[in-house]
Design a protein around this motif. Sequence first.
Motif, PDB file in Angstrom:
ATOM      1  N   SER B   9      89.338  21.664  21.533  1.00 34.45           N
ATOM      2  CA  SER B   9      89.656  21.206  20.190  1.00 34.45           C
ATOM      3  C   SER B   9      90.635  22.207  19.591  1.00 34.45           C
ATOM      4  N   TYR B  10      91.631  21.720  18.884  1.00 37.92           N
ATOM      5  CA  TYR B  10      92.569  22.676  18.288  1.00 37.92           C
ATOM      6  C   TYR B  10      93.223  22.153  17.018  1.00 37.92           C
ATOM      7  N   ASP B  11      93.553  23.111  16.162  1.00 37.10           N
ATOM      8  CA  ASP B  11      94.422  22.888  15.014  1.00 37.10           C
ATOM      9  C   ASP B  11      95.829  23.207  15.508  1.00 37.10           C
ATOM     10  N   ALA B  57      93.839  18.226  17.951  1.00 33.29           N
ATOM     11  CA  ALA B  57      92.927  17.532  18.873  1.00 33.29           C
ATOM     12  C   ALA B  57      91.486  17.881  18.553  1.00 33.29           C
ATOM     13  N   GLU B  58      90.654  16.863  18.488  1.00 33.36           N
ATOM     14  CA  GLU B  58      89.217  17.094  18.426  1.00 33.36           C
ATOM     15  C   GLU B  58      88.637  17.085  19.837  1.00 33.36           C
ATOM     16  N   GLN B  88      89.666  26.006  20.530  1.00 37.63           N
ATOM     17  CA  GLN B  88      88.308  26.273  21.010  1.00 37.63           C
ATOM     18  C   GLN B  88      87.956  25.384  22.196  1.00 37.63           C
TER      19      GLN B  88
END
Lengths: 247, 247
Positions: B9-11, B57-58, B88
């Motif tokens: 998951s990312y910002d 992305a989740e 993460q």
Amino acid sequence: MTRFKALCSYDGTDYCGWQSQVSGEGMQDYLERRLAVILGQPVRIHGSGRTDAGVHAEGQVFHFDGEWAYGPETLLRALRVGFPKTLQVISVEEVGEDFHARYSVTGKCYRYNLFLGQASPFEVRYWWSLGKCRLDVGAMQTAAQSLLGTHDFSAFGASRGKGAEPDNPVKDLRRLDVVQVGPRLTITTEASGYLYKMVRGLVGTLVEVGRGKLSPEAVHAILLSRQRSPLTPSAPAHGLTLVKVDY
Amino acid sequence: MTRFKALCSYDGTDYCGWQSQVSGEGMQDYLERRLAVILGQPVRIHGSGRTDAGVHAEGQVFHFDGEWAYGPETLLRALRVGFPKTLQVISVEEVGEDFHARYSVTGKCYRYNLFLGQASPFEVRYWWSLGKCRLDVGAMQTAAQSLLGTHDFSAFGASRGKGAEPDNPVKDLRRLDVVQVGPRLTITTEASGYLYKMVRGLVGTLVEVGRGKLSPEAVHAILLSRQRSPLTPSAPAHGLTLVKVDY
């Protein structure tokens, strides 16, 4: 000259704090530069108080004086154009010259966000992730209640260092609520004012209570000591948000 | 050699996109460097697909092969330590060597966030702020429904440019929901796959419908033209999130 009161909101992640910096990267610097361009004159703004690097605000207030013939709505629109989107002016109004963003404050509300576990990449800027753990929320609430009222809060504040304006350490703490919803725990505080780093000191102390390292009685004893103690660690800046300033 | 499937998951705000970059600042680069340190061997990871700079992305999925004797849970813990908190790894599992993060995909879900007005400093990274406006959500929904099914979606995708792997433009679009709650409008899409920039092309087109600049019928005609048209602008990257990859 007209005095204007402005409300603004910011994500503190990418700024060096509210206060004017030598680097010109404090939020005060951004606002003053922008206002100087719009008003065509140097402008000095006065915030309700400083927030440290990394601290956020939903409702920071500042005032400034300037010559401006087109009304506050036009000024607001001019301020919003092309400004960094993580620092937004929400409203501008004319006020009397007896209004002072700092000295007229009657109270302030802060919220601190704690995450029991690891906050997602989308929340990690606004929540202090404690990792997998449980906190004794009942004990935290008991300790919080024992701090309410008018006290000398020196035990939970920090010194701004040499040359800093001395601050009256007696504050009226009107609210200190600890609320858990799932892995999210928020601590909301309202007070007449705060010493430097006082909210983060209170939160760090309440977390120690939640972890069972300090009893609610010990917290009350720390308050009475009026001495900053190694038992009252400071919570990190990024979990803290200035919610509202009252006048 | 064991094959591992990982979920992350990312910002995307602070990254140059998923793909490996000459600068070493693609998310793939960060993950490969970290895995190489943990496994003590060079590691090449394979994502379910690229996401552009700024896209979030989740649930992005990637796989990699490596020698590792301590099980996936230990690998996950090692991956999470000291990693940028805005990128993460959520889970790691062993999979058979017939699994491929890209070629085994059966479907993907994306969500696009639109804000009618100005999103706050805390949401501005994840919502496309359209300013004060109204969109005709009913017309957007009608246009969206007319795109469902198996079609050549060339009209809404972009070319990756010279030397890029050609992509089959025929995709099965299973879901394209437009939902408004107050000032927030989300567009959720599920499909067998997507052309490069196709979701942003679909969203940009639906916004034109919402603004009354394109009719739902015109959108269907654009689909049938199989030509990228100036009438189908691309929505900005930061409103887009890869929600889920199905296998």
